[in-house]
Design a protein around this motif. Structure first.
Motif, PDB file in Angstrom:
ATOM      1  N   ASP A 113      -9.457  -9.504  -3.311  1.00 18.34           N
ATOM      2  CA  ASP A 113      -8.213  -8.746  -3.192  1.00 18.34           C
ATOM      3  C   ASP A 113      -7.016  -9.671  -3.007  1.00 18.34           C
ATOM      4  O   ASP A 113      -5.950  -9.455  -3.592  1.00 18.34           O
ATOM      5  CB  ASP A 113      -8.287  -7.781  -2.004  1.00 18.34           C
ATOM      6  N   ALA A 121      -1.386  -2.935  -7.042  1.00 17.55           N
ATOM      7  CA  ALA A 121      -1.142  -2.571  -5.643  1.00 17.55           C
ATOM      8  C   ALA A 121      -2.023  -1.390  -5.230  1.00 17.55           C
ATOM      9  O   ALA A 121      -2.536  -1.349  -4.113  1.00 17.55           O
ATOM     10  CB  ALA A 121       0.334  -2.232  -5.436  1.00 17.55           C
ATOM     11  N   ILE A 122      -2.201  -0.445  -6.140  1.00 21.87           N
ATOM     12  CA  ILE A 122      -3.081   0.693  -5.862  1.00 21.87           C
ATOM     13  C   ILE A 122      -4.505   0.197  -5.637  1.00 21.87           C
ATOM     14  O   ILE A 122      -5.179   0.583  -4.678  1.00 21.87           O
ATOM     15  CB  ILE A 122      -3.040   1.724  -7.020  1.00 21.87           C
ATOM     16  N   GLY A 180      -4.789  -1.360  -2.225  1.00 19.32           N
ATOM     17  CA  GLY A 180      -4.807  -0.355  -1.162  1.00 19.32           C
ATOM     18  C   GLY A 180      -6.155   0.334  -1.064  1.00 19.32           C
ATOM     19  O   GLY A 180      -6.706   0.507   0.031  1.00 19.32           O
ATOM     20  N   ALA A 197      -8.701   0.024   2.107  1.00 16.14           N
ATOM     21  CA  ALA A 197      -9.003   1.242   2.872  1.00 16.14           C
ATOM     22  C   ALA A 197     -10.460   1.670   2.733  1.00 16.14           C
ATOM     23  O   ALA A 197     -11.059   2.164   3.684  1.00 16.14           O
ATOM     24  CB  ALA A 197      -8.081   2.382   2.441  1.00 16.14           C
ATOM     25  N   HIS A 199      -8.037   7.875   1.717  1.00 16.79           N
ATOM     26  CA  HIS A 199      -7.208   7.843   0.514  1.00 16.79           C
ATOM     27  C   HIS A 199      -5.728   7.756   0.909  1.00 16.79           C
ATOM     28  O   HIS A 199      -4.961   6.999   0.311  1.00 16.79           O
ATOM     29  CB  HIS A 199      -7.483   9.093  -0.325  1.00 16.79           C
ATOM     30  N   ALA A 226      -5.100   4.295   1.972  1.00 19.42           N
ATOM     31  CA  ALA A 226      -5.005   3.443   0.787  1.00 19.42           C
ATOM     32  C   ALA A 226      -3.620   3.568   0.153  1.00 19.42           C
ATOM     33  O   ALA A 226      -3.016   2.566  -0.256  1.00 19.42           O
ATOM     34  CB  ALA A 226      -6.084   3.824  -0.228  1.00 19.42           C
ATOM     35  N   PHE A 227      -3.106   4.793   0.100  1.00 17.17           N
ATOM     36  CA  PHE A 227      -1.773   5.049  -0.448  1.00 17.17           C
ATOM     37  C   PHE A 227      -0.709   4.314   0.373  1.00 17.17           C
ATOM     38  O   PHE A 227       0.194   3.691  -0.176  1.00 17.17           O
ATOM     39  CB  PHE A 227      -1.502   6.555  -0.466  1.00 17.17           C
ATOM     40  N   ILE A 273      -1.116   1.667   2.302  1.00 13.25           N
ATOM     41  CA  ILE A 273      -1.279   0.219   2.115  1.00 13.25           C
ATOM     42  C   ILE A 273      -0.741  -0.199   0.749  1.00 13.25           C
ATOM     43  O   ILE A 273       0.023  -1.154   0.623  1.00 13.25           O
ATOM     44  CB  ILE A 273      -2.756  -0.195   2.286  1.00 13.25           C
ATOM     45  N   GLY A 274      -1.161   0.525  -0.288  1.00 10.43           N
ATOM     46  CA  GLY A 274      -0.679   0.218  -1.639  1.00 10.43           C
ATOM     47  C   GLY A 274       0.836   0.358  -1.735  1.00 10.43           C
ATOM     48  O   GLY A 274       1.514  -0.467  -2.359  1.00 10.43           O
ATOM     49  N   PHE A 325       2.452  -2.602  -0.212  1.00  9.26           N
ATOM     50  CA  PHE A 325       2.433  -3.740  -1.137  1.00  9.26           C
ATOM     51  C   PHE A 325       3.527  -3.585  -2.191  1.00  9.26           C
ATOM     52  O   PHE A 325       4.229  -4.544  -2.519  1.00  9.26           O
ATOM     53  CB  PHE A 325       1.072  -3.886  -1.821  1.00  9.26           C
ATOM     54  N   TRP A 354       0.652   8.755  -7.686  1.00 13.33           N
ATOM     55  CA  TRP A 354      -0.376   8.623  -6.653  1.00 13.33           C
ATOM     56  C   TRP A 354      -0.085   9.539  -5.472  1.00 13.33           C
ATOM     57  O   TRP A 354      -1.004  10.106  -4.874  1.00 13.33           O
ATOM     58  CB  TRP A 354      -0.476   7.167  -6.215  1.00 13.33           C
TER      59      TRP A 354
END
Length: 179
Positions: free
Chosen positions: A46, A71-72, A75, A79, A122, A125-126, A128-129, A132, A156
Motif C-alpha cells: 500500500d 486512493a480508494i 483506503g 480498513a 467501508h 475506508a471511505f 481514509i481514502g 488521501f 464512492w
C-alpha cells in the motif's frame, strides 16, 4: 490504462500474493516467523502505491480517475486488510489443512451485526481514502491538476450510503435460514 492503473492492478495482485505466501509459509512450511513477515508486507504494498501516486502527481501529471481509484484502493486495503487476512487465514486453515471450524452462514441479528460491521469498515475506508485524496490535493497545491481526484470520491460517497442503508435493512428484515 496508464502506469498508475497498472500499479493498482500490480498492488492488488501483490497484496494477495504476500497473503498466500504468508499462509503457505506459516502452515505448510511451518515457518511461523517467515509467514508473519510475508503477511506484514501487505502495508508495504500500500505504501508503495501511495508514494508512486503522489510522486506521479508531484512530477506534473494531471490527476485522473485512476489516481482517485488508487486512493480508494488504499483506503479499502487499510480498513479491510486485517479482516481480509483473518478471512483468508480461516479459509486456508479449513479448506487446505482440514482444521478448524467450517465457515458458516449467519442469520438474524448475527448476520445484521456482521453486515453493519462491514459497512462501517467501508465507511472507514471511505474516510481514509478521502483523507488521501484531500492530502494529495493539498500537497500538490494545484486545484486544476487535481480536480479529477474528487470525482471517484463523489461516486464512492453514494456507494457507501447505499451500503449503509442496505446493511441497516437487515435489522428490520433479518436474513432467515431456509426451511
Amino acid at each position: 490504462m496508464g502506469g498508475i492503473g497498472w500499479l493498482i492492478v500490480g498492488a492488488e495482485i501483490a497484496f494477495w500474493v504476500v497473503i498466500l505466501l504468508g499462509l503457505f509459509t506459516r502452515y505448510i512450511l511451518k515457518k511461523k516467523r517467515l509467514g508473519l513477515f510475508f503477511l506484514a508486507l501487505t502495508p508495504v504494498v500500500d505504501l508503495v502505491l501511495l508514494i508512486a501516486t503522489a510522486v506521479d502527481l508531484y512530477n506534473g501529471a494531471t490527476a485522473t480517475t485512476v489516481h482517485g481509484i488508487a486512493a480508494i484502493y488504499l483506503g479499502v486495503s487499510i480498513a479491510f486488510g486485517k479482516s481480509m487476512i483473518a478471512w483468508a487465514d480461516r479459509q486456508f486453515t479449513y479448506y487446505f489443512l482440514k482444521q478448524g471450524e467450517k465457515p458458516r452462514k449467519k442469520y438474524g441479528f448475527e448476520h445484521a451485526r456482521h453486515e453493519i460491521k462491514g459497512s462501517l469498515q467501508h465507511l472507514l475506508a471511505f474516510l481514509i481514502g478521502g483523507a488521501f485524496i484531500f492530502g494529495i490535493h493539498f500537497f500538490i497545491g494545484d486545484p486544476e491538476r487535481t480536480a479529477e481526484l474528487l470525482n471517484p470520491l463523489r461516486i464512492w460517497a453514494i456507494v457507501v450510503g447505499i451500503d449503509l442503508l442496505y446493511s441497516a435493512s437487515y435489522f428490520l428484515w433479518p436474513r432467515r435460514a431456509k426451511g
